[in-house]
Design a protein around this motif. Sequence first.
Motif, mmCIF file in Angstrom:
data_model
loop_
_atom_site.group_PDB
_atom_site.id
_atom_site.type_symbol
_atom_site.label_atom_id
_atom_site.label_comp_id
_atom_site.label_asym_id
_atom_site.label_seq_id
_atom_site.Cartn_x
_atom_site.Cartn_y
_atom_site.Cartn_z
ATOM 1 N N VAL A 118 0.875 -1.172 0.000
ATOM 2 C CA VAL A 118 0.000 0.000 0.000
ATOM 3 C C VAL A 118 0.910 1.218 0.000
ATOM 4 O O VAL A 118 1.722 1.382 0.917
ATOM 5 N N THR A 119 0.814 2.016 -1.051
ATOM 6 C CA THR A 119 1.676 3.192 -1.153
ATOM 7 C C THR A 119 0.960 4.399 -0.566
ATOM 8 O O THR A 119 -0.142 4.754 -1.009
ATOM 9 N N ILE A 120 1.578 5.010 0.449
ATOM 10 C CA ILE A 120 1.042 6.236 1.028
ATOM 11 C C ILE A 120 1.782 7.402 0.389
ATOM 12 O O ILE A 120 3.017 7.430 0.379
ATOM 13 N N ARG A 121 1.016 8.331 -0.188
ATOM 14 C CA ARG A 121 1.602 9.533 -0.758
ATOM 15 C C ARG A 121 0.787 10.717 -0.282
ATOM 16 O O ARG A 121 -0.427 10.738 -0.458
ATOM 17 N N ASP A 122 1.465 11.680 0.340
ATOM 18 C CA ASP A 122 0.785 12.901 0.742
ATOM 19 C C ASP A 122 -0.450 12.607 1.607
ATOM 20 O O ASP A 122 -1.495 13.230 1.452
ATOM 21 N N GLY A 123 -0.298 11.656 2.521
ATOM 22 C CA GLY A 123 -1.368 11.407 3.482
ATOM 23 C C GLY A 123 -2.555 10.635 2.964
ATOM 24 O O GLY A 123 -3.602 10.601 3.611
ATOM 25 N N ARG A 124 -2.406 10.011 1.786
ATOM 26 C CA ARG A 124 -3.498 9.206 1.236
ATOM 27 C C ARG A 124 -2.951 7.898 0.690
ATOM 28 O O ARG A 124 -1.763 7.794 0.412
ATOM 29 N N VAL A 125 -3.853 6.959 0.471
ATOM 30 C CA VAL A 125 -3.450 5.734 -0.216
ATOM 31 C C VAL A 125 -3.367 6.058 -1.701
ATOM 32 O O VAL A 125 -4.382 6.300 -2.358
ATOM 33 N N GLY A 126 -2.144 6.118 -2.214
ATOM 34 C CA GLY A 126 -1.950 6.516 -3.603
ATOM 35 C C GLY A 126 -1.997 5.351 -4.565
ATOM 36 O O GLY A 126 -2.402 5.499 -5.713
ATOM 37 N N ALA A 127 -1.560 4.198 -4.104
ATOM 38 C CA ALA A 127 -1.475 3.044 -5.000
ATOM 39 C C ALA A 127 -1.469 1.772 -4.166
ATOM 40 O O ALA A 127 -1.209 1.797 -2.964
ATOM 41 N N GLU A 128 -1.778 0.679 -4.843
ATOM 42 C CA GLU A 128 -1.649 -0.627 -4.201
ATOM 43 C C GLU A 128 -0.897 -1.539 -5.148
ATOM 44 O O GLU A 128 -1.056 -1.450 -6.368
#
Length: 296
Positions: free
Chosen positions: A227-237
């Motif tokens: 689970v990729t977190i970017r800028d405080g959100r889930v950006g990608a999986e």
Amino acid sequence: MTTTTPSYADDAPAVRCDNLVHVYGTPGAEVAALRGVDLLVRPGETVGLVGPSGAGKTTLLWHLAGLLKPTAGTVEVAGHRLANMTPRDLASLRLREIGVVLQNPGRNLLPYDSAVANILFAQRPTRRSRAAKRRRALGLLEAVGLGGAATRIAGQLSGGEQQRLAVAVALANSPGLLLADEPTSQLDPVSAQAVLELIRAANVDNGTTVVAVTHDEAAAVALGRTVTIRDGRVGAEGRAGEDYVVVGRDGTIQLPPDLLEGLPPGTLARAVKHEHGVDLRRVYQPGEGHDQDGDR
Ligand SMILES: Nc1ncnc2c1ncn2[C@@H]1O[C@H](COP(=O)(O)OP(=O)(O)O)[C@@H](O)[C@H]1O
Ligand SMILES: [Mg+2]
């Protein structure tokens, strides 16, 4: 017999975050570290949390451990809404069901106690006999390559040794959920492999659900789901080494950084529906006049 020990509901997700928001700081000086995280982890899953520094990974892990209160949104662990629990029930849940390895390895340990005493202390809520606790402790030390360091004082171990001891402490009670923040960051490849194998064994043998922050690409892929977190959100999986964008609850998606070159922020794009989904076609570059049409 009545007990305040929270039960572990079998059918509940291991972890569930709904629109989780976390703002640090005081009015006028806020940092929005999490901006609406939705995350579902099923029992027995192993998840790697990845993403750039400052993205919010540690903040998310602290929420899963019940160490922070959400500014908005909810966090559930094993069916328990953490914000609704009494401090006592939360402490009990953490002690019995959640193993935590914080980013700074020393913070997980009793610095003036020996390595083996740290793992014995972690087992205080279990009903194991003293001999069984000792066997468990020595077995874990062996597994993380600290078999010869049982009587050494935790505070005097190296950073890497403390990190390995912290993982052993976190797994002492065979927790339902292991939360680990970069548990191999200070380890050489051989020690890192030993720690990952111990974590994997906890998952396979005991069904421990694992959520681990990692910078190590190989470790993340080995965990199966990223689970990729970017800028405080889930950006990608990621699943099985493939990365996917995640459509958020409000229809938003985060473009992977390498695609931003073709669609820089401010681009007006046309969303075109087709059989398998939607294509994004750039129409206007940022700042471009509206009489041009770059759509091809
Ligand atoms: N205690 C704190 N007070 C204020 N801001 C913080 C605090 N901890 C983290 N932050 C900020 O929150 C954001 C997310 O941090 P963090 O969760 O540590 O990210 P990561 O673990 O992905 O590097 C960053 O901008 C960081 O500077
Ligand atoms: Mg961090």
